[in-house]
Structure formats: C-alpha cells, structure tokens
Design an enzyme around this catalytic site. Sequence first.
Site, short mmCIF file in Angstrom:
data_model
loop_
_atom_site.label_atom_id
_atom_site.label_comp_id
_atom_site.label_asym_id
_atom_site.label_seq_id
_atom_site.Cartn_x
_atom_site.Cartn_y
_atom_site.Cartn_z
N SER C 47 0.86 -1.18 0.00
CA SER C 47 0.00 0.00 0.00
C SER C 47 0.90 1.24 0.00
CB SER C 47 -0.92 -0.01 1.22
OG SER C 47 -1.86 1.05 1.11
N GLU C 48 0.56 2.21 -0.84
CA GLU C 48 1.44 3.34 -1.09
C GLU C 48 1.78 4.14 0.17
OE1 GLU C 48 -1.16 5.16 -3.87
OE2 GLU C 48 -1.87 6.68 -2.48
N ASN C 49 0.91 4.03 1.18
CA ASN C 49 1.15 4.80 2.39
C ASN C 49 2.09 4.10 3.37
OD1 ASN C 49 -1.13 3.06 2.50
ND2 ASN C 49 -1.73 3.94 4.45
N SER C 89 8.37 3.89 -0.08
CA SER C 89 7.19 3.28 -0.69
C SER C 89 7.12 3.58 -2.20
CB SER C 89 5.93 3.82 -0.01
OG SER C 89 4.78 3.26 -0.60
#
Lengths: 227, 227, 213, 213
Positions: C47-49, C89
């Site tokens: 997940s990008e976060n 990320s």
Amino acid sequence: MIDKKVASAGAAVADIFDGASVMIGGFGTAGMPDELIDALIARGVGDLTIINNNAGNGESGVAALIREGRVRKIVCSFPRQPDSHHFDAAYRGGKIELELVPQGNLAARIQAAGAGLGAIFTPTGYGTLLAEGKETREIDGKHHVLEYPIHADFALIKAQRADRWGNLVYRKTARNFGPIMAMAAKTTIAQVADIVPLGSIDPEAVVTPGIFVQRVVKIAPALAAAA
Amino acid sequence: MIDKKVASAGAAVADIFDGASVMIGGFGTAGMPDELIDALIARGVGDLTIINNNAGNGESGVAALIREGRVRKIVCSFPRQPDSHHFDAAYRGGKIELELVPQGNLAARIQAAGAGLGAIFTPTGYGTLLAEGKETREIDGKHHVLEYPIHADFALIKAQRADRWGNLVYRKTARNFGPIMAMAAKTTIAQVADIVPLGSIDPEAVVTPGIFVQRVVKIAPALAAAA
Amino acid sequence: MNRLNRDQMAARVAWDIPEGAYVNLGIGLPTKVANYLPQEREIFLQSENGLLGMGPAPAPGEEDWELINAGKQAVTLLTGGCYFHHADSFAMMRAGHIDICVLGAFQVSVTGDLANWHTGEPGAIPAVGGAMDLAIGAKQTFVMMELLTKQGESKLVEACTYPLTGLGCVSRVYTDLAVFDVGAEGASVIEMVDGLTIEELRKLTGVPLAFAA
Amino acid sequence: MNRLNRDQMAARVAWDIPEGAYVNLGIGLPTKVANYLPQEREIFLQSENGLLGMGPAPAPGEEDWELINAGKQAVTLLTGGCYFHHADSFAMMRAGHIDICVLGAFQVSVTGDLANWHTGEPGAIPAVGGAMDLAIGAKQTFVMMELLTKQGESKLVEACTYPLTGLGCVSRVYTDLAVFDVGAEGASVIEMVDGLTIEELRKLTGVPLAFAA
C-alpha cells in the site's frame, strides 16, 4: 544538556511566521499532527504555504487552516475528497493557489530537499498535464521530467515516541511522510504520544535520528481524544 | 510458500555471470559479505564490475577478487589503503578500470537507482577533477553536477537477521551500504547470521523490506570465523 | 453473452497473479482483487502509504486508524509484513520493484496509454494521488474496468481523449467482456466471455484488434 | 613564539564547538578534537558510515568490529545514539544538517577553497572517500592544519595548486600559529599565538591578511 522537549503545542509553534512554508505530515487519519495544527491556527499567522498529501477534510486540521484563510498556497497530491469543502470553496473562489504533484514526486522532492540535491529527473508524470512546461530528458531510453526539491521552514509531524535528543519512532502507517519531512524542513516539530528517557529507543530501530528534529512535544493520546 | 532461504553461499551466487555488475556492501570490517565473495571467487566468473566503497585490502574479499583477475572495473570512493596492494598492482598495470566517486555521490547514485530516478543534480564534486567533463548547472545560486544512477545485476550484502520473506535487520555500522544496495540491484543476496521465523522481526524495525531481497543465506558467525 | 460482474472481473485478475508477486491494488474496483487471491499462493500486497504485507480488513470494532490503506480504509498487517516511509514506498513503485499494479481507468489506448486521474471537465478539481507513479512504475500495469461507459462508448480507445496518467504504461486490460493485451503493437484479444464474437467485440470497441492465437 | 602542538590545536577547535552541535570530525588530525570537547557540553558526533552519537574508543579487548568510525577504528555508541544507512548519513552532510565539519588539508585558499584529497602527483592513486561531501555539506567547515609545510611553505594560499576538494567551502582555519576566517572577503586573522606579529604572519603566509578587530 540538550533537551528538545517543549511544554505545549503552542510553545512548539510559537515562531512560525506569516508567509512561512509548513510541511504537515499524515496520510488519511494516520500521522496527522492535529494538535500542532490547532496550535498553528490559534497562533493566527497567515499567508502560509502548506505541503501535505491532501488539502484537508471536514472541519479540523488542514481544512480548518484553509477555512480560517491562513493558506496562500497548498502543495499536495490529492486535494479532492468527499468532505474537502473548505479547500473546494477557497479554490473555486480563487483564494488559494494549488500546486498539484503526483504523490511519488511529492515524496521524492521532499526527500531530495532533505538530502541536499539540486534537482532530480523522475519518470513520473512525463507526457501528462502535470509536466507541462517542465524540462524533460530522455535517459537510457526512458523519458523523465526535471523536478526540484521541496524545502520548508517548518515541518509538523506526528510520531509515537521521542527522547530528549529528538530521536523518533512512529506507529504503523502513521509513519508515512514524517521521516522525509523531518529531513526537509529547517525546523521540525514532532508531536508524540510519549517522551522516553534517552536510551529507551533501540538505536537499531530509530527511524528519524534526532539531528532532523528540533522540538518534541508530548500530546497524550487521551488528551488528543478529548481535544 | 515463498521461502528466500538458499542452502549455501555457493548456491546463492550460482547465477552471477561473466560481465555482471555486482554491488558489494561493507565499510571497513563492518558489513563485508566475505563468504559470499569467497563463493563468487570459487564460481570462477570474471569481467565483473564491482561497486564497493573501497577496492579491497589484504588478501580476502574484494582484494582476492582483484588478485584473481576477475574485476574489469571498480566503482568506489576510496581505493587507496595501506594494504590495498592487489588493487594498486592491477591499477598501475592497467588491468583494472577505476571510476572514483565521492562517497556521498556513490550513496546518492545507488539510492537514485533504487528509487527509479533518471539522474540527480548534486553539489558534491563541483569544480573538482571528479566533475571534469560532467554537465553542471547552477540551481538556487549553488553549483551542481549531474550524476547518473548506479544500477547493478547483483548486490551481495551482509545483515544480521532475515526471515523467509527477506526482511532484514542489520547490526550497528554493518548497516552502511546494505539497505541502498538492496534497492538498486536486480538480484540482492544477503548473508545473515540468523534466519528467524516470520513475525520475529518487529515490523516497525525492519530496515530492508523483503521486496528488495531475493535470496538469504545463513552464515553462522562461528562458521564465518572458522572460514 | 455472459458479461462478468465486478466480482468475477476481480477473480479473473486475481487468477493471473502468481505466487510471490509484489502487487499494488489501486483504490476502487481493483481493491476487490484482494478478496479473490488464491489462498494457496503467498502474494505480497503493498500500500502506497507505507505498508507491505497488507492483510484483510479487521473485524468491526477492531479498526486501528493508524493502520490504513491508500483508500484510507482500516486494514491489517500480515505476519512478516512491515512499515516504511513514503519515499521508500514510492521507490518500490518507481523503480519497478512492484511486479504488478492493478488500476481502474477512464480510458486505455491500444498502445497502453492510461487516463484515470482527471476527467478534464472545466471546473473539476484535479487530484492525482499516486496514480501517475503507480501507472508507470510497476513491472506490469494491469487495468480493470468495464469495457463500455454507461453511454455505450468503448473505454478501450485508439487515443485517450481524457488527460493522460501515463504513456504506454498499461500491458493488459481486464474488462467485463474481454481481456486485452495492449502496447506498442496495438491491442490483441486474449480471451472473451462466452457468446461474444471477435466481430462483435470489434464493433463495440471500434479499435483495431488482433486476436491472440 | 608559542607554536601550538597538535593536541593544543585540537583543544582550540573543541573550544569553538557549542553545546548541541552536530559535528563530523574528519579522519586524521581532526579526530583528536573529540578528546577535548568540554565534558559539560552535549555535542553530537556523526560518523559518515552511519552513526550519530559516537562515543570514545572502547577499552582494549572490548572492540566490536561492527562498530567503527570513518577511520575504521573501533568506537562506542553513546546512550541516545543511533544507526542509519549511507544515503541518510550523507544526506545529513549534503543538506547542511551537520553544523560543523572539521577537516585536515593540504591547502586552503583565502577564499575558502579546500584541497585535501589528492596531491596530484603523477602515479598517485586517487582516493576521495567522503572528503568532498564533508567539505561542501556542513553549515560550517573548519580546517585544522599546521600553517607551514615541512619545507616552510604556507598551506594558506591565494589559490590552491593541489586538486580541489571543494570551492569556497571553508569558513575557518585553525593552525599552530594562528586562526583565520576565510571566504569571499579573503582571509582575516582571528587570533595569533603569543609572540607572533601580524607582519611576521604576513611574511610566513605571503597572502593578504586582514586583521579582525
């Protein structure tokens, strides 16, 4: 003795000035330094440039800063949210400038500032509206856009634990922009759930070394919830 | 089930090919993946490009690779050491190419590769011999040199602990180039003192996420000492 | 013909994701793919976060709002997962460490151009998030979308009319009617739902289509 | 006159380092500065190989060869210190997070150019390490060196003849005879050892010298 602890959120933001650039950490509900933002609003300064992933939502945090008319410009990747009505109104009213940056370029530009680079060639955004007017270059057969670092006068971030030297660890996905914003701002202010004695944080597990943090202020989660 | 464990150092390096570029971690005595280098020597491939901070010293590690004539080119910041006689001889004999890079640019270029950037403008080296012939640009009143990422086919690094997904933690200053080399190489091979069950490494304290690591091989410190 | 519903589309995409793949699922429709990943395959969701090894949603009442995904929904972390900051990320994406990215789209061109971030309508507030990074960074970018708009226009097009997210970045398009490979060679049909013919598909899309043998 | 020895020079530099400073001490002579930092000041020593809060050498027999400094000597970590990777370490320097860097030098020019990495002799194997990053990155770069070579030539020069490490990067030069500020305005003398006159110093260096009031 060096002690970066500050007694209150208000004291922590007391030198943020009119026209300052301020990075604000957080992604969604995670890592948003709400109490520091409240203190910034209470301080009353304006004409701010805010760097955050979003442009605020609901009535608190960045949305409240915008509602109060304190923000001249926002640099973010995703300003449009279901409840971002304060940004929407300010934007449509021509009262706020928007610099829209792909999220990865936002992170890379903040990291570049923290690392003292002059500029970076990034492939993201090439051929799109967000690269219009920007210098481009083909490198190794791949198109890139020249992007400049994003510096700031202040960073307001939220971490889990700090010691008096400013070493930080985060909690879960609240880490997000905190470590890179801490590196990119002249003055980094971290609100933390706990301040522990020096040596309580495993030196192998420190995420943000104290060199990148100028002030820490404890905002107990209970207090935070009550606020 | 994904299990990145490999049975031996020999098996871990079995696909390193003639002409490959190989990053090797380590700074001084800390973090040098000696057993992986030994396995690479035993494998017998040559014409290698080696990226390491130094150019070997004494009779082991990178020095042995050079002594055996396996290295066509070395990219490093500090080749000259009191006991770097194998590099010295190869260099003076015109048998090895040297690309000398300021240590911080070496780190930044490796990091740029791992982050997918096309190039970076760095202030380091401007106006010096090491920037001769390179593109320069003044940005914000400061002179910069354009530097390109350093990619590699393989990275050989040393960490303290891994799990079967390749998550890594390091030990003290043995961390050095490991995390950024792991990100920059197509195939990263980590020798570790211990392989622990999934979940034994605190998810907040993982330094190199498994996505950057393709193989882990356990080289027990006792074995290492005996080798 | 047997038009796939959204869950069937998600299951179809999931089927193509091999064991060991590092995968980013875009917000919206692609998120559903997680529900259909074969249990016997270990697949790593990013997940990008700042999260690798993302697990399913927590039980109601057990949400931790500091453990969320890119869509800002509460998630969990699998044993062996880990956390990292935003620059790391997006390094995972930009440098091709992510094997497969699955995205929704407004339009995809036969050469793999993607438009999924902005309708370009006057007055619309633009918001891009991680879309442009995801589109161009992964080793393979899959798009998942209904083939036709509600007005019956093909979203697989010769050239995108919406503002682009990335150029030539999509390799495969999963729709409710067919699966296409797209790229420099143009579009070719990999499979179609029962009861659909290549002629009908050509008529629906209006773009040149090769038919993969 | 009272020429300072190397320990006195180190003590003189240490005197100018304020509490709370983040400091990198270059290999060689500058390393001695650590021995003279006032005990009552908390000062943070950084080592380029990924260490902040560096402590003194361990007791003999207690060396840990995975805990070393840039000179590859065994060191210790203070309580509150931490480890990080090479890119973060050089980010600390390059972006001016380090307040003071103390370096040795072959030559320093009156405008602050530094030459300390390469004699330029034919056949010499060049090696730069972190010298160029350290020189230009810190908020202030101090040089510490004997003023004269063994042959009696001034190492404070109008223009460096050795290959440069960095341009206009040095702000202050500590020597065995005097302390100078250098920079765009040229060199000025901050202090001299007892028994030395500005005229003698001008003769020794052969460069224009202002005298700070």
